[in-house]
Design an enzyme around this catalytic site. Sequence first.
Site, short mmCIF file in Angstrom:
data_model
loop_
_atom_site.label_atom_id
_atom_site.label_comp_id
_atom_site.label_asym_id
_atom_site.label_seq_id
_atom_site.Cartn_x
_atom_site.Cartn_y
_atom_site.Cartn_z
N HIS B 141 4.78 -8.42 2.13
CA HIS B 141 4.03 -7.18 1.58
C HIS B 141 4.00 -7.52 0.16
O HIS B 141 3.57 -6.93 -1.03
CB HIS B 141 4.70 -5.45 1.88
N GLU B 142 5.72 -8.35 -0.20
CA GLU B 142 6.13 -7.81 -1.87
C GLU B 142 5.23 -9.65 -2.09
O GLU B 142 5.20 -9.13 -3.76
CB GLU B 142 7.75 -8.16 -2.37
#
Lengths: 179, 168
Positions: B141-142
């Site tokens: 996600h990051e």
Amino acid sequence: MQHFALTIIGRDRPGIVSQVTEILFKAGFNIADSSCSILGGQFSMILIISNPNISTTEDFIDTFKPLEENNLSVFIRTLKPGGEIRSELEGELCMISVYGADKPGIVFQVAKELGDRHINITDLNTKLVGDKLKPVYVMMLEAILPLDTEIEEIEIWMQELKQKLQVDISVRSLVVMEL
Amino acid sequence: MAVKDVLIYPDPRLKEQCLPIINFDESVQQLLQDLVDTMIDAGHSVGVAAPQLGDLRRAAVVDVSKSKLGKKQENHGLLQMVNPEIIEKEGTQIVREGCMSVPEYTGNVTRSESIVVQFLDHNQQHQVIRCDGFEAIAIQHELDHLDGFLFLDRVSSLKTDLFRRKQK
């Protein structure tokens, strides 16, 4: 601003969303939340709409006539002030799957167990699948557990219901990964 | 110590491709510290990427060890990543994600189950680690943020996906 809930249902075919939203756009409506799906052979649309220039259904009752002429049923609900705002729901989100040989009352009895305990169902889908001779009923629901209710308790209640209804039920915590 | 405001979409910086860090200078250390401070301050957060603070350099921090779900699984604690790159992916899992930069919306996203990620840590040491479960999801996600992807770009199904499969 006055908000309305608009429900439209009709035999599924390409172009329904386009026709509905063109009318809304040209009449100056905004669509806030909406959910649309095929149920059986019907396409159903539920929309929360508003228009800065419109405060009562009389102001736009004829707007959706072309839809009725195209065999779509239209229903408008006038929301009370604030009715467009979702209240803050606190608690653990859980997912319950119920499936088994089709029989009357599956949805009701599961929903009653939850409703009696003030557990808020936030999403619910059901579908009749399998072949005609052996239809299988599948229900998926999401619910928010009140803060004093543990998921293990739901599992116990559902275990009893599983016996009673002779269906399979599984309960699991639905983790939303906040990143 | 500097807690920064997390940018909220439609801030255009969230859709930018971030640039690799070539000079690992004091400003990079400061950026990593700001990311850690902001992540901790945000309470529920398990990771923050530099573009969420408006800094378009390839850096992100992840720490799932403090979260209810993450601490039950094997994890690497605080990861401070500069120029991170996923070099191996295995398996798939569907998870429901939310993001500080896209408040009030969650969606089902398909992510790899297990990843190998390489990066420079805060001591400029080259690290290659394997991550699974929640930690793997958080890193994916990051790292998406560094390429201008939001989880909204990755939503794989609506809630009713189960019923959308074509029947024979």
